[in-house]
Design a protein around this motif. Sequence first.
Motif, short mmCIF file in Angstrom:
data_model
loop_
_atom_site.label_atom_id
_atom_site.label_comp_id
_atom_site.label_asym_id
_atom_site.label_seq_id
_atom_site.Cartn_x
_atom_site.Cartn_y
_atom_site.Cartn_z
N ALA A 147 0.84 -1.21 0.00
CA ALA A 147 0.00 0.00 0.00
C ALA A 147 0.87 1.25 0.00
CB ALA A 147 -0.94 -0.01 1.20
N ALA A 148 1.95 1.25 0.77
CA ALA A 148 2.86 2.40 0.81
C ALA A 148 3.54 2.59 -0.55
CB ALA A 148 3.89 2.23 1.91
N ASP A 149 3.96 1.50 -1.17
CA ASP A 149 4.57 1.59 -2.50
C ASP A 149 3.58 2.13 -3.53
OD1 ASP A 149 6.94 0.57 -1.50
OD2 ASP A 149 6.59 -1.47 -2.22
N MET A 150 2.34 1.67 -3.46
CA MET A 150 1.31 2.15 -4.38
C MET A 150 1.06 3.64 -4.19
SD MET A 150 -1.24 -1.16 -4.09
CE MET A 150 -2.60 -0.40 -4.93
N ALA A 151 1.00 4.07 -2.93
CA ALA A 151 0.78 5.49 -2.65
C ALA A 151 1.95 6.33 -3.18
CB ALA A 151 0.61 5.71 -1.15
N ALA A 152 3.17 5.84 -3.02
CA ALA A 152 4.35 6.57 -3.51
C ALA A 152 4.33 6.68 -5.03
CB ALA A 152 5.63 5.89 -3.03
N GLN A 153 3.96 5.59 -5.69
CA GLN A 153 3.88 5.63 -7.15
C GLN A 153 2.78 6.56 -7.63
OE1 GLN A 153 5.88 4.26 -9.56
NE2 GLN A 153 7.19 3.88 -7.78
N SER A 187 1.64 9.18 -6.02
CA SER A 187 2.12 10.54 -5.75
C SER A 187 3.10 11.00 -6.82
CB SER A 187 2.77 10.58 -4.36
OG SER A 187 3.13 11.88 -4.02
N LEU A 188 3.99 10.12 -7.23
CA LEU A 188 4.96 10.44 -8.27
C LEU A 188 4.27 10.73 -9.60
CD1 LEU A 188 7.96 10.67 -9.03
CD2 LEU A 188 7.95 8.21 -9.47
N ARG A 189 3.29 9.93 -9.96
CA ARG A 189 2.54 10.16 -11.21
C ARG A 189 1.80 11.49 -11.17
NH1 ARG A 189 0.14 5.02 -14.17
NH2 ARG A 189 -0.35 6.75 -15.55
N LEU A 190 1.19 11.79 -10.03
CA LEU A 190 0.49 13.07 -9.88
C LEU A 190 1.46 14.24 -10.00
CD1 LEU A 190 -1.98 12.10 -7.04
CD2 LEU A 190 -2.63 12.90 -9.32
N ALA A 191 2.63 14.12 -9.38
CA ALA A 191 3.63 15.19 -9.46
C ALA A 191 4.07 15.41 -10.91
CB ALA A 191 4.83 14.86 -8.58
N ARG A 192 4.27 14.34 -11.64
CA ARG A 192 4.66 14.46 -13.05
C ARG A 192 3.58 15.15 -13.88
NH1 ARG A 192 6.94 8.40 -13.40
NH2 ARG A 192 9.02 8.79 -12.54
N ALA A 193 2.35 15.03 -13.45
CA ALA A 193 1.23 15.65 -14.18
C ALA A 193 0.95 17.07 -13.68
CB ALA A 193 -0.02 14.79 -14.03
N GLY A 194 1.78 17.57 -12.77
CA GLY A 194 1.64 18.94 -12.30
C GLY A 194 0.82 19.12 -11.04
#
Length: 173
Positions: free
Chosen positions: A7-13, A15-22
């Motif tokens: 679950a923590a890994d999924m949340a980190a991924q 978050s990373l995708r959201l950051a890349r999308a601005g």
Amino acid sequence: LPDADLAADMAAQGSLRLARAGYRQYEVSAYARPGRRCRHNLNYWRFGDYLGIGAGAHGKLTDATIGRVHRVAKLRHPSAYLAAPVDALVSQRRLLGADDLTLELALNALRLVDGFPPSLFTETTGLPWSRIAAVVDRARDDELLEPRRDRVVPTDRGRAFLDDLVARFLPGD
């Protein structure tokens, strides 16, 4: 359900995708592009007042003249709400005591990535900062909070363990 590590890994991924999308995280469970934060929810997290309108609605109102915070709840069932006289629409009215105010401020304001200014505690609860100073200091020592001159900010660890952090503000802890 996935185990805690997955679950923590999924949340980190995510978050990373959201950051890349601005998108930037501004609250423990909310992301937004610059200038697009949800003002409605920010009002809750900053312990602002709100009206409850309609069946099952809840509200929070501060009586600034006496420094009291009231919670109200309307009748829950739509047919009971519609059938009730206007003066009977409220099913519950509660004046918040010092313990409730302390916990609710922590429960709300610590959700924000930017935390809250210490003055917000006193301004919204009417209580002195000394009421929570020791809790904040212990949370700092445990790397859950980062008290700054102008803000109290939950660390990444504090947001990851937000329930544990907020529980520290319960009476008797």
